[in-house]
Write a protein that holds these residues in place. Sequence first.
Motif, mmCIF file in Angstrom:
data_model
loop_
_atom_site.group_PDB
_atom_site.id
_atom_site.type_symbol
_atom_site.label_atom_id
_atom_site.label_comp_id
_atom_site.label_asym_id
_atom_site.label_seq_id
_atom_site.Cartn_x
_atom_site.Cartn_y
_atom_site.Cartn_z
ATOM 1 N N LEU A 39 0.846 -1.188 0.000
ATOM 2 C CA LEU A 39 0.000 0.000 0.000
ATOM 3 C C LEU A 39 0.884 1.243 0.000
ATOM 4 O O LEU A 39 1.682 1.431 0.923
ATOM 5 N N GLU A 40 0.748 2.051 -1.036
ATOM 6 C CA GLU A 40 1.542 3.276 -1.141
ATOM 7 C C GLU A 40 0.617 4.485 -1.115
ATOM 8 O O GLU A 40 -0.374 4.535 -1.842
ATOM 9 N N ILE A 41 0.960 5.457 -0.259
ATOM 10 C CA ILE A 41 0.194 6.701 -0.160
ATOM 11 C C ILE A 41 1.156 7.859 -0.441
ATOM 12 O O ILE A 41 2.191 7.988 0.218
ATOM 13 N N THR A 42 0.806 8.677 -1.419
ATOM 14 C CA THR A 42 1.670 9.791 -1.824
ATOM 15 C C THR A 42 0.837 11.074 -1.951
ATOM 16 O O THR A 42 -0.363 11.008 -2.228
ATOM 17 N N PRO A 43 1.469 12.236 -1.757
ATOM 18 C CA PRO A 43 0.753 13.509 -1.952
ATOM 19 C C PRO A 43 0.245 13.622 -3.382
ATOM 20 O O PRO A 43 0.851 13.100 -4.319
ATOM 21 N N ALA A 44 -0.879 14.311 -3.549
ATOM 22 C CA ALA A 44 -1.471 14.463 -4.878
ATOM 23 C C ALA A 44 -2.271 15.758 -4.934
ATOM 24 O O ALA A 44 -2.547 16.387 -3.909
ATOM 25 N N GLU A 45 -2.656 16.151 -6.135
ATOM 26 C CA GLU A 45 -3.480 17.352 -6.293
ATOM 27 C C GLU A 45 -4.946 17.074 -6.006
ATOM 28 O O GLU A 45 -5.695 17.969 -5.617
ATOM 29 N N GLU A 46 -5.358 15.829 -6.186
ATOM 30 C CA GLU A 46 -6.713 15.414 -5.819
ATOM 31 C C GLU A 46 -6.678 13.962 -5.381
ATOM 32 O O GLU A 46 -5.787 13.202 -5.773
ATOM 33 N N PHE A 47 -7.668 13.583 -4.563
ATOM 34 C CA PHE A 47 -7.673 12.216 -4.037
ATOM 35 C C PHE A 47 -7.958 11.206 -5.149
ATOM 36 O O PHE A 47 -8.810 11.427 -6.019
ATOM 37 N N SER A 48 -7.240 10.087 -5.103
ATOM 38 C CA SER A 48 -7.523 8.990 -6.022
ATOM 39 C C SER A 48 -7.133 7.671 -5.374
ATOM 40 O O SER A 48 -6.262 7.620 -4.501
ATOM 41 N N PHE A 49 -7.787 6.621 -5.810
ATOM 42 C CA PHE A 49 -7.459 5.265 -5.370
ATOM 43 C C PHE A 49 -7.284 4.392 -6.600
ATOM 44 O O PHE A 49 -8.109 4.413 -7.515
ATOM 45 N N GLN A 50 -6.210 3.625 -6.616
ATOM 46 C CA GLN A 50 -5.926 2.724 -7.728
ATOM 47 C C GLN A 50 -5.457 1.392 -7.161
ATOM 48 O O GLN A 50 -4.729 1.351 -6.160
ATOM 49 N N SER A 51 -5.861 0.304 -7.785
ATOM 50 C CA SER A 51 -5.409 -1.017 -7.340
ATOM 51 C C SER A 51 -4.937 -1.843 -8.524
ATOM 52 O O SER A 51 -5.432 -1.707 -9.643
ATOM 53 N N ASP A 52 -3.963 -2.681 -8.255
ATOM 54 C CA ASP A 52 -3.445 -3.650 -9.219
ATOM 55 C C ASP A 52 -3.356 -5.004 -8.526
ATOM 56 O O ASP A 52 -3.590 -5.118 -7.325
ATOM 57 N N GLY A 53 -2.992 -6.010 -9.282
ATOM 58 C CA GLY A 53 -2.915 -7.350 -8.712
ATOM 59 C C GLY A 53 -4.276 -8.021 -8.762
ATOM 60 O O GLY A 53 -4.996 -7.915 -9.750
#
Length: 269
Positions: A39-53
């Motif tokens: 699980l990686e959380i990084t600063p961003a301009e807007e919230f987003s969630f992405q998943s792989d695997g």
Amino acid sequence: MLVFPNAKINIGLHIVERRPDGFHNIESCFYPVGWSDALEITPAEEFSFQSDGIAIPGEGDDNLCTRAYQMLSRDFDLPPVKIHLLKAVPIGAGLGGGSSDAAFTIKALNQMLDLGIDIDKQEEYARKLGSDCAFFIRNKPMYCFEKGDKFEDIEIDIAGKWIVLINPGIHISTIEAYSGVVAKRSAVDLRTVLCKPVSEWKGRIENDFEATLFKKYPLLAEIKETLYTRGAGYAAMSGSGSTIFGIFEKEKNLKDHFSDFRLWQGFLK
């Protein structure tokens, strides 16, 4: 920030009674294992969630990581972040993978953004997301009761033993699992038996879901029996299934015996 939400197993699981709110009170030992997501959380301009695997059912807005972020956002002025989940722990497998992802999201945001949420409050937040989410806040072996969200320390000495987890890809929903059990108090005090050597657990520590689910899915019973024939001191289904685990005294590579299934093996901590 990069963290690795790990799975858990249930060592023993008694369905004690049905609650007025529709949930069930249980008794179990939750034990963390090393099978993990990333699980990686990084600063961003807007919230987003992405998943792989492994594909996660539903929309991103329904994901527990997203819900954890939104929940904390109601109490804290959180900046937007990007959450990227690499899903490796099987879903609907009795391993608490989604619950772990949610709890680790809470812990990571707390640390990354210096929110100052103490561990008891983190557990309180986690309970709002799911019955076993709170376990992964402290993430250590615990005796769990009520909905699986209340904990006591437990005496259990299996650190250093080898565990093999086999997931045959059968998705068992919580509703399906509970539809076949009759709640009752166990005659066995789980905490007392868990103090004894693993070699004394067989036939005494049971998972109440096995009786009906093994009849519906005979493959699960076959996997459990194979683990015993390969030398496991104890084998059982975890949670409401469908993962079966075996605990061994020494390292044993069983990948060739279960090549058609997802498998994780390693030492217990």
